[in-house]
Design an enzyme around this catalytic site. Structure first.
Site: not given
Length: 279
Positions: A50, A187, A227-228
Site C-alpha cells: 500500500y 463495501l 476504507k474511507s
C-alpha cells in the site's frame, strides 16, 4: 460501544471492525487512521504494497501501542525466506513499532514454496516480531495447504467479501479450520450501494448504505475493514453495534450474491512492484 472481537489461536483478541487503508496515502492515510483510532476502532490494516506504512506510523505514534491491533502484509514477490524476514523488518521500521499483531501473505505465489514462506513466518513469530500469522486472498485449497505445512497456526484469511461476492466455499473451509474471515473491500468499493435491496434497507433503517452492508457482514461473523478518506465516513462506519438487521432483511442481502468480484485478477508478473496492491 466497544466492538466485539474474534479470539485468535494465540488467545489475542481481533476487533471485528478495523480501519482499512488501501489506496490512502500521506496525510490522507494519517487522518483516516487518527479518525478511526479516536472513534475507538483499535484495529488498523495496512500492507507494504500500500506504500503508506510510514504515514500510518506517524499516526500510531500518538497512541498506546499495546491498545492497538496492527496488521501488515508481505508482497507476493517477497515470499522467499530471507525476503519475508527483510520485508517484515522494513514494515516494522516504517510503522515505528517493535511487533505486528498480525502478518499476512498478501497473495499466494505459486513460484515460491509455501512451506518456505511459512517457515520464515514461524521464525518471525518465534522472535516476537509477529504475534499471529495469516494469509490473504487464499482459496480453500490454498488455505488447506497452508494449514498443512505451517509450523504456526494460520489465524486469518483476508478475502474479498461483500454482498455481491460471498465466496461460500472459502468461508465454509475457514469455519471448519478455525480460521477467522476478514473482509477486504467489504463495501465492494461502494458499488454495492447502488443495489436496490441495500438502498431500500438504508431507507428503512435510517442508516447509511455502508452501515447496512457492514452490519450484515458482522452478523455473518466476518471481520470488516472499511476504507474511507473521509474522517466522517470513517467514524460512521464504526456505528454498527447496538442495532441489528432482522432475519428477513438479513436474508434479503444474502440473496443478492452475484459471485461478482471487484478485484482485478489478470495474469500477474510475480516480480512486478504493483502486484499485491489491488486491495
Amino acid at each position: 460501544m466497544t466492538p466485539p472481537t474474534k479470539t485468535l489461536p494465540s488467545g489475542d483478541e481481533l476487533p471485528m471492525v478495523g480501519v482499512g487503508t488501501w489506496q490512502l496515502q500521506g496525510d490522507t492515510a494519517e487522518r483516516s487512521v487518527r479518525a478511526g483510532l479516536d472513534a475507538g476502532y483499535g484495529h488498523v490494516d495496512t500492507a507494504e504494497g500500500y506504500r503508506n506504512e510510514a504515514a500510518i506510523g506517524e499516526a500510531l505514534a500518538d497512541y498506546d501501542r499495546e491498545e492497538l491491533f496492527l496488521t501488515s502484509k508481505v508482497l507476493a514477490k517477497h515470499l522467499d525466506y530471507e525476503s519475508v524476514i527483510e520485508s517484515c523488518e522494513a514494515s516494522l521500521d516504517r510503522l515505528g513499532t517493535d511487533y505486528l499483531d498480525l502478518y499476512l501473505i498478501h497473495w499466494p505465489n505459486p513460484a515460491i514454496s509455501l512451506r518456505e514462506t511459512l517457515r520464515a513466518m514461524a521464525r518471525l513469530h518465534e522472535e516476537g516480531l509477529v504475534r499471529n500469522v495469516g494469509v490473504s486472498n487464499f482459496s480453500a485449497y490454498q488455505l488447506s495447504a497452508a494449514h498443512h505445512v505451517s509450523p504456526v497456526p494460520i489465524a486469518v484469511n483476508q478475502i474479498e467479501y461483500h454482498p455481491w461476492n460471498t465466496q461460500p466455499d472459502v468461508v465454509e473451509y475457514c469455519r471448519e479450520s478455525g480460521t477467522v474471515v476478514e473482509a477486504a473491500a467489504p463495501l465492494a468499493r461502494t458499488a454495492v450501494f447502488d443495489d436496490p435491496v441495500i438502498q431500500d434497507l438504508a431507507e428503512e433503517y435510517d442508516r447509511a448504505p455502508a452501515q447496512i452492508v457492514l452490519r450484515w457482514a458482522v452478523e455473518n461473523d466476518v471481520v470488516v475493514l472499511p476504507k474511507s478518506s473521509s474522517p466522517d465516513h470513517v467514524r460512521a462506519n464504526r456505528e454498527l453495534f447496538g442495532w441489528e438487521l432482522d432475519d428477513a432483511d438479513h436474508e434479503r442481502i444474502d440473496d443478492i450474491d452475484r459471485e461478482e468480484p471487484v478485484y482485478d485478477h489478470p495474469a500477474r508478473d510475480w516480480t512486478d512492484d504493483t502486484y499485491g496492491i489491488s486491495q
